[in-house]
Each structure stands twice: as C-alpha cells, then as structure tokens.
Design a protein around this motif. Structure first.
Motif, PDB file in Angstrom:
ATOM      1  N   GLN A   1       0.827  -1.201   0.000  1.00 36.71           N
ATOM      2  CA  GLN A   1       0.000   0.000   0.000  1.00 36.71           C
ATOM      3  C   GLN A   1       0.865   1.257   0.000  1.00 36.71           C
ATOM      4  OE1 GLN A   1      -2.674  -0.378   3.327  1.00 36.71           O
ATOM      5  NE2 GLN A   1      -4.277  -1.246   2.033  1.00 36.71           N
ATOM      6  N   GLU A   2       1.952   1.234   0.740  1.00 35.21           N
ATOM      7  CA  GLU A   2       2.852   2.385   0.784  1.00 35.21           C
ATOM      8  C   GLU A   2       3.471   2.641  -0.580  1.00 35.21           C
ATOM      9  OE1 GLU A   2       7.045   3.595   2.914  1.00 35.21           O
ATOM     10  OE2 GLU A   2       5.684   2.256   3.983  1.00 35.21           O
TER      11      GLU A   2
ATOM     12  N   GLN B   1       2.189   1.832  -3.478  1.00 38.04           N
ATOM     13  CA  GLN B   1       1.150   2.341  -4.371  1.00 38.04           C
ATOM     14  C   GLN B   1       0.875   3.813  -4.117  1.00 38.04           C
ATOM     15  OE1 GLN B   1      -2.271  -0.174  -3.911  1.00 38.04           O
ATOM     16  NE2 GLN B   1      -1.420  -1.805  -5.181  1.00 38.04           N
ATOM     17  N   GLN B   2       0.864   4.232  -2.857  1.00 37.19           N
ATOM     18  CA  GLN B   2       0.618   5.629  -2.535  1.00 37.19           C
ATOM     19  C   GLN B   2       1.770   6.512  -3.008  1.00 37.19           C
ATOM     20  OE1 GLN B   2      -0.130   5.703   1.645  1.00 37.19           O
ATOM     21  NE2 GLN B   2      -2.233   4.959   1.443  1.00 37.19           N
ATOM     22  N   GLN B   3       2.991   6.030  -2.906  1.00 35.99           N
ATOM     23  CA  GLN B   3       4.145   6.804  -3.346  1.00 35.99           C
ATOM     24  C   GLN B   3       4.203   6.882  -4.866  1.00 35.99           C
ATOM     25  OE1 GLN B   3       7.575   5.001  -1.594  1.00 35.99           O
ATOM     26  NE2 GLN B   3       7.239   5.941   0.410  1.00 35.99           N
TER      27      GLN B   3
ATOM     28  N   GLN C   1       1.709   7.018  -7.037  1.00 35.57           N
ATOM     29  CA  GLN C   1       0.564   7.588  -7.736  1.00 35.57           C
ATOM     30  C   GLN C   1       1.016   8.841  -8.456  1.00 35.57           C
ATOM     31  OE1 GLN C   1      -2.394   8.300  -4.773  1.00 35.57           O
ATOM     32  NE2 GLN C   1      -3.126   6.228  -4.846  1.00 35.57           N
TER      33      GLN C   1
END
Length: 78
Positions: A61-62, A64-66, A68
């Motif tokens: 998840q980290e 993917q957030q970075q 984007q």
C-alpha cells in the motif's frame, strides 16, 4: 499456558517491528492468531503468518501511494 505463550509471542513481534511496519503486523497478527486458533489451535503460527502478511500488505500500500503520479517504468508522459 499456551494462551500466555501466544500473547507473549505477539507482544514480542509487535515490539520487534518498526513503527512503519507495526500497523500491518499488529492487525495481521490479531486476525491470523484468531484464525489459527479456530483452525486447529495453532494461534501462534497464525499470528506469525498474519504478522508477515500484514507487513507485506502495508508495504504494498505504501508503494502504491508513493507511486501515484509517476508513470510506470519505461513509459513517459505525453
């Protein structure tokens, strides 16, 4: 006696994890411990597996957030 050992093991895993990884580890260990307990009285194994999976999921998840706002590797914005 097994319950005390399981709780101590979960506490040790929680303290050993980094603060960024602790969130996924705690959540995964709780879910895995309960599932392992009901699936054959293997709460400790479930907690350990859940902790590992929780850490893996939190890292995904980290990432993917970075990522984007950045194009996939090998592709450029037009």
């Amino acid at each position: 006696m097994k319950t005390i050992a399981t709780l101590l093991a979960v506490a040790a895993l929680t303290l050993a994890a980094n603060s960024a990884d602790a969130k996924g580890c705690i959540k995964g260990a709780v879910v895995g411990g309960v599932a392992g307990h009901y699936a054959g009285h293997h709460g400790f194994l479930g907690a350990a597996a859940g902790c590992l999976y929780g850490r893996h999921h939190a890292k995904e998840q980290e990432r993917q957030q970075q990522g984007q706002g950045q194009p996939p590797a090998g592709q450029e914005k037009m």
